[in-house]
Design a protein around this motif. Structure first.
Motif, PDB file in Angstrom:
ATOM      1  N   SER A 383       0.072   0.618  -4.729  1.00 19.94           N
ATOM      2  CA  SER A 383       0.600   0.704  -6.323  1.00 19.94           C
ATOM      3  C   SER A 383      -0.450   1.799  -6.906  1.00 19.94           C
ATOM      4  CB  SER A 383       0.272  -0.624  -6.944  1.00 19.94           C
ATOM      5  OG  SER A 383       1.255  -1.424  -6.887  1.00 19.94           O
ATOM      6  N   LEU A 384      -1.596   1.789  -6.310  1.00 17.99           N
ATOM      7  CA  LEU A 384      -2.832   2.747  -6.781  1.00 17.99           C
ATOM      8  C   LEU A 384      -2.430   4.128  -6.577  1.00 17.99           C
ATOM      9  CD1 LEU A 384      -6.354   1.928  -6.243  1.00 17.99           C
ATOM     10  CD2 LEU A 384      -5.716   4.293  -6.450  1.00 17.99           C
ATOM     11  N   LYS A 385      -1.600   4.411  -5.481  1.00 17.95           N
ATOM     12  CA  LYS A 385      -1.333   5.600  -5.210  1.00 17.95           C
ATOM     13  C   LYS A 385       0.155   5.962  -5.950  1.00 17.95           C
ATOM     14  CE  LYS A 385      -0.167   8.673  -1.297  1.00 17.95           C
ATOM     15  NZ  LYS A 385      -0.375   8.947   0.216  1.00 17.95           N
ATOM     16  N   GLU A 386       1.127   5.116  -6.138  1.00 16.25           N
ATOM     17  CA  GLU A 386       2.107   5.395  -6.864  1.00 16.25           C
ATOM     18  C   GLU A 386       1.805   5.642  -8.440  1.00 16.25           C
ATOM     19  OE1 GLU A 386       5.586   2.539  -6.848  1.00 16.25           O
ATOM     20  OE2 GLU A 386       5.263   2.579  -8.987  1.00 16.25           O
ATOM     21  N   VAL A 387       0.693   4.929  -8.984  1.00 16.73           N
ATOM     22  CA  VAL A 387       0.359   5.226 -10.444  1.00 16.73           C
ATOM     23  C   VAL A 387      -0.298   6.782 -10.374  1.00 16.73           C
ATOM     24  CG1 VAL A 387      -1.197   4.358 -12.194  1.00 16.73           C
ATOM     25  CG2 VAL A 387       0.328   2.796 -11.043  1.00 16.73           C
ATOM     26  N   SER A 388      -1.048   6.934  -9.341  1.00 15.29           N
ATOM     27  CA  SER A 388      -1.742   8.386  -9.462  1.00 15.29           C
ATOM     28  C   SER A 388      -0.713   9.309  -9.419  1.00 15.29           C
ATOM     29  CB  SER A 388      -2.518   8.257  -8.295  1.00 15.29           C
ATOM     30  OG  SER A 388      -3.008   9.605  -7.988  1.00 15.29           O
ATOM     31  N   LYS A 390       2.868   9.068  -9.956  1.00 14.07           N
ATOM     32  CA  LYS A 390       3.640   9.227 -11.002  1.00 14.07           C
ATOM     33  C   LYS A 390       3.040   9.388 -12.306  1.00 14.07           C
ATOM     34  CE  LYS A 390       7.662   6.219  -9.553  1.00 14.07           C
ATOM     35  NZ  LYS A 390       7.886   4.703  -9.710  1.00 14.07           N
ATOM     36  N   GLY A 391       1.758   9.012 -12.713  1.00 12.62           N
ATOM     37  CA  GLY A 391       1.296   8.987 -14.129  1.00 12.62           C
ATOM     38  C   GLY A 391      -0.012   9.907 -14.055  1.00 12.62           C
ATOM     39  N   SER A 392      -0.403  10.264 -13.049  1.00 12.32           N
ATOM     40  CA  SER A 392      -1.813  11.106 -13.078  1.00 12.32           C
ATOM     41  C   SER A 392      -2.948  10.145 -13.532  1.00 12.32           C
ATOM     42  CB  SER A 392      -1.802  12.411 -13.781  1.00 12.32           C
ATOM     43  OG  SER A 392      -0.762  13.104 -13.141  1.00 12.32           O
ATOM     44  N   TYR A 393      -2.807   8.810 -13.069  1.00 14.98           N
ATOM     45  CA  TYR A 393      -3.834   7.953 -13.731  1.00 14.98           C
ATOM     46  C   TYR A 393      -4.282   7.160 -12.359  1.00 14.98           C
ATOM     47  CZ  TYR A 393      -5.695   4.465 -16.530  1.00 14.98           C
ATOM     48  OH  TYR A 393      -6.812   3.417 -17.354  1.00 14.98           O
ATOM     49  N   VAL A 394      -5.722   7.404 -12.150  1.00 11.88           N
ATOM     50  CA  VAL A 394      -6.224   6.517 -11.204  1.00 11.88           C
ATOM     51  C   VAL A 394      -6.816   5.230 -11.490  1.00 11.88           C
ATOM     52  CG1 VAL A 394      -8.011   6.752  -9.360  1.00 11.88           C
ATOM     53  CG2 VAL A 394      -6.612   8.915  -9.856  1.00 11.88           C
ATOM     54  N   MET A 395      -6.345   4.296 -11.026  1.00 14.60           N
ATOM     55  CA  MET A 395      -6.865   2.789 -11.324  1.00 14.60           C
ATOM     56  C   MET A 395      -7.813   2.467 -10.150  1.00 14.60           C
ATOM     57  SD  MET A 395      -3.487   0.640 -11.453  1.00 14.60           S
ATOM     58  CE  MET A 395      -2.747   1.030 -10.060  1.00 14.60           C
ATOM     59  N   ASP A 396      -8.862   1.612 -10.579  1.00 12.77           N
ATOM     60  CA  ASP A 396      -9.653   0.787  -9.255  1.00 12.77           C
ATOM     61  C   ASP A 396      -8.737   0.006  -8.607  1.00 12.77           C
ATOM     62  OD1 ASP A 396      -9.694  -1.526 -10.968  1.00 12.77           O
ATOM     63  OD2 ASP A 396     -11.264  -2.014  -9.715  1.00 12.77           O
ATOM     64  N   THR A 397      -9.395  -0.752  -7.614  1.00 15.85           N
ATOM     65  CA  THR A 397      -8.615  -1.610  -6.804  1.00 15.85           C
ATOM     66  C   THR A 397      -8.171  -2.979  -7.385  1.00 15.85           C
ATOM     67  OG1 THR A 397     -10.765  -2.045  -5.908  1.00 15.85           O
ATOM     68  CG2 THR A 397      -9.534  -0.797  -4.507  1.00 15.85           C
ATOM     69  N   HIS A 398      -9.155  -3.491  -8.392  1.00 17.23           N
ATOM     70  CA  HIS A 398      -8.772  -4.682  -8.928  1.00 17.23           C
ATOM     71  C   HIS A 398      -7.586  -4.617 -10.045  1.00 17.23           C
ATOM     72  CE1 HIS A 398     -13.003  -4.921  -7.789  1.00 17.23           C
ATOM     73  NE2 HIS A 398     -12.762  -6.085  -7.608  1.00 17.23           N
ATOM     74  N   THR A 399      -7.672  -3.294 -10.791  1.00 18.57           N
ATOM     75  CA  THR A 399      -6.644  -3.054 -11.656  1.00 18.57           C
ATOM     76  C   THR A 399      -5.352  -2.886 -10.634  1.00 18.57           C
ATOM     77  OG1 THR A 399      -8.232  -2.010 -13.158  1.00 18.57           O
ATOM     78  CG2 THR A 399      -5.929  -1.819 -13.619  1.00 18.57           C
ATOM     79  N   ALA A 400      -5.415  -2.527  -9.767  1.00 18.78           N
ATOM     80  CA  ALA A 400      -4.317  -1.985  -8.578  1.00 18.78           C
ATOM     81  C   ALA A 400      -3.452  -3.233  -8.415  1.00 18.78           C
ATOM     82  CB  ALA A 400      -4.569  -1.230  -7.466  1.00 18.78           C
ATOM     83  N   VAL A 401      -4.167  -4.470  -8.306  1.00 17.34           N
ATOM     84  CA  VAL A 401      -3.542  -5.867  -7.929  1.00 17.34           C
ATOM     85  C   VAL A 401      -2.990  -6.142  -9.120  1.00 17.34           C
ATOM     86  CG1 VAL A 401      -4.130  -8.150  -7.345  1.00 17.34           C
ATOM     87  CG2 VAL A 401      -5.484  -6.388  -6.068  1.00 17.34           C
ATOM     88  N   ALA A 402      -3.290  -5.931 -10.331  1.00 23.19           N
ATOM     89  CA  ALA A 402      -2.629  -6.229 -11.387  1.00 23.19           C
ATOM     90  C   ALA A 402      -1.456  -5.621 -11.800  1.00 23.19           C
ATOM     91  CB  ALA A 402      -3.505  -6.152 -12.616  1.00 23.19           C
ATOM     92  N   LYS A 403      -1.484  -4.271 -11.280  1.00 20.14           N
ATOM     93  CA  LYS A 403      -0.175  -3.300 -11.586  1.00 20.14           C
ATOM     94  C   LYS A 403       0.660  -3.784 -10.521  1.00 20.14           C
ATOM     95  CE  LYS A 403       2.260   0.167 -13.200  1.00 20.14           C
ATOM     96  NZ  LYS A 403       3.363   0.133 -12.041  1.00 20.14           N
ATOM     97  N   CYS A 404       0.461  -4.307  -9.400  1.00 23.42           N
ATOM     98  CA  CYS A 404       1.185  -4.462  -8.280  1.00 23.42           C
ATOM     99  C   CYS A 404       2.157  -5.760  -8.555  1.00 23.42           C
ATOM    100  CB  CYS A 404       0.497  -4.677  -6.809  1.00 23.42           C
ATOM    101  SG  CYS A 404       1.455  -4.993  -5.443  1.00 23.42           S
TER     102      CYS A 404
END
Ligand SMILES: *Cc1c(COP(=O)(O)O)cnc(C)c1O
Length: 497
Positions: A383-388, A390-404
């Motif tokens: 998820s983290l990689k996909e958001v980076s 597709k959206g040029s936005y880098v999340m932290d690992t906790h936020t990545a769990v939420a997005k997933c």
């Protein structure tokens, strides 16, 4: 507003007393007896207010024994551009037509716990005065990393308080350790404890339960207190940012007044998502609360089956602040769904057997408003990689769990209601894991924390927070290690007694 206990309704205390006490005497959590309600007009009017005004409006409903002047003073000291680097305090980032990230990590330690821990010391010192307490408060914290630093930053140089943090010599990251041992302020103390987190925590608990020692402290005009996440003074400031997020969406024309949104929260101790639940009950048009867990998925199972069972393997993940098997704030949620008798019986069973089950009625009430999901490290990394990408936005690992987990929700339900995802840490706080997610494990091999910060700056096109890059130039003020059974002595040394 009066406060009572989740386990005993005859408790009846003021908000100042609740904040001072932290926990009810019989072990229950302190909760307001009512939930204040705002009309849709009032909620819409938040759009034209500053974060500080929004905070005052919400806090004043709950902390009714504080004067307007006192609350405004607390708010001004906690939430300003100097501390948060932005006037907005909790900006909302639009990712696409239905996903928004509520950035809660612009505070001094780059994680969302700052939002509560920047204001708690001011609420607490005022609570002390209001309840006639003249001794100086000593905050003792055992930390596995983030909370210790956030508490140090919150309490440093706050008159009438001392703060002492113990961290396990084995078990915090290099950057977390640097953050703590370079702490400035004239009322702070930091020491490593030989051992792991449990050793540090047990040591602090032993101090809290040693009556003789407390009497000794009292004779020296000190009184112990804790700043942990079950204190109402930490929960109430978190309600504010859900009002604020809704107001930002309105202000930016993303939603119409009264339009429903969902909120998705990466969850550990259940504090942050409980604050969202309070906001919903207070009138913010939130329809679903999406509770995201990592591989420690005790909450997902609970929301789906009504059985809370902590008897399971514990996993260490790349979202360490969510590696939790007992979510203490869940007790407040159970109380809001039932009554003190039910809560007490659940908590007794949890203590005795590590397990309890709620009835069908509570389960269906919970399911109406909550959806639970979890993912492992690999899925969060994807998820983290996909958001980076597709959206040029880098999340932290906790936020990545939420997005997933949010993506799972959409896949299962097809529901594209606009959703606010709570973003709980700056990606730079977890540079190594974030870079591993983006470029693979080889990319980080042999790199120290500062090299990683620089790599992530280049990779994300975003400047790393100064609070992290500047650590390299800071003097280590606390190169102190003690043994498990020397912690009281350490406290004495820090207090000069
Ligand atoms: C503490 C923390 C969480 C979990 O929040 P709870 O209120 O304990 O559910 C999530 N992410 C980060 C970065 C945290 O520090």
């Amino acid at each position: 507003m009066r406060y009572t206990s989740t386990r005993n309704n005859s408790v009846d205390i003021s908000s100042a007393q609740a904040i001072k006490q932290g926990l009810s005497e019989e072990g229950g959590l302190l909760v307001p007896v009512d939930i204040p309600h705002f009309s849709q007009e009032e909620i819409a009017s938040f759009a034209s207010m500053s974060y500080q005004e929004r905070a005052y409006r919400v806090l004043s409903q709950f902390l009714t024994d504080y004067t307007e002047e006192e609350l405004k003073d607390c708010v001004a000291k906690a939430y300003n551009k100097e501390k948060f680097g932005t006037e907005v305090i909790a900006p909302v980032y639009k990712y696409d037509s239905s996903v928004y990230f509520l950035e809660l990590w612009h505070g001094p330690t780059c994680a969302f716990k700052d939002v509560a821990l920047q204001i708690l010391p001011h609420l607490l010192t005022k609570a002390m005065k209001k309840t006639g307490e003249t001794r100086e408060v000593v905050i003792l914290v055992a930390t596995s990393g983030d909370t210790g630093k956030a508490a140090l930053e919150g309490f440093k140089d706050v008159n009438g308080t001392r703060i002492i943090v113990f961290y396990p010599k084995r078990g915090v990251s290099e950057i977390q350790k640097l953050q703590m041992i370079t702490q400035d302020g004239n009322n702070v103390g930091v020491a490593a404890v030989e051992g792991n987190f449990d050793d540090a925590q047990n040591g602090v608990k032993a101090i809290f339960t040693n009556r003789d020692y407390q009497e000794f402290l009292s004779n020296n005009n000190f009184v112990l207190s804790s700043a942990n996440s079950i204190n109402w003074g930490r929960l109430v400031p978190q309600i504010v940012y859900y009002f604020s997020a809704y107001a930002e969406l309105l202000k930016n024309g993303e939603i119409k007044p009264g339009e429903n949104i969902h909120v998705c929260v990466p969850t550990g101790n259940f504090g942050n998502i409980l604050a969202a639940f309070y906001a919903k009950e207070m009138g913010v048009p939130i329809s679903k609360l999406i509770c995201a867990s990592n591989k420690n998925n005790v909450l997902t199972d609970f929301i789906r089956t009504g059985v809370y069972d902590k008897n399971r393997q514990f996993y260490t993940t790349t979202s360490p602040s969510m590696d939790i098997l007992i979510s203490s704030n869940l007790e407040r949620f159970l109380y809001l769904l039932s009554d003190t008798r039910t809560v007490k019986s659940c908590m007794d069973q949890l203590k005795a057997e590590g397990k309890y089950q709620i009835d069908e009625r509570m389960l269906s009430k919970m399911k109406e408003m909550m959806w639970g999901g979890f993912c492992d490290d690999a899925a969060a990394f994807a998820s983290l990689k996909e958001v980076s990408e597709k959206g040029s936005y880098v999340m932290d690992t906790h936020t990545a769990v939420a997005k997933c987990v949010y993506d799972q929700y959409v896949k299962e339900t097809g529901d594209k209601t606009k959703t606010v995802i709570a973003s709980t840490a700056s990606p730079f706080k977890f540079s190594q894991s974030v870079l591993m997610a983006l470029d693979g494990i080889e990319s980080v091999a042999g790199k120290n924390e500062f090299a990683l910060l620089q790599m992530l700056e280049e990779r994300s096109g975003v400047r790393a927070p100064k609070a992290l890059t500047e650590l390299t130039n800071k003097r280590a003020a606390f190169n102190i290690t003690c043994k498990k059974d020397e912690m009281e002595q350490m406290v004495n040394e820090f207090l000069n007694i």
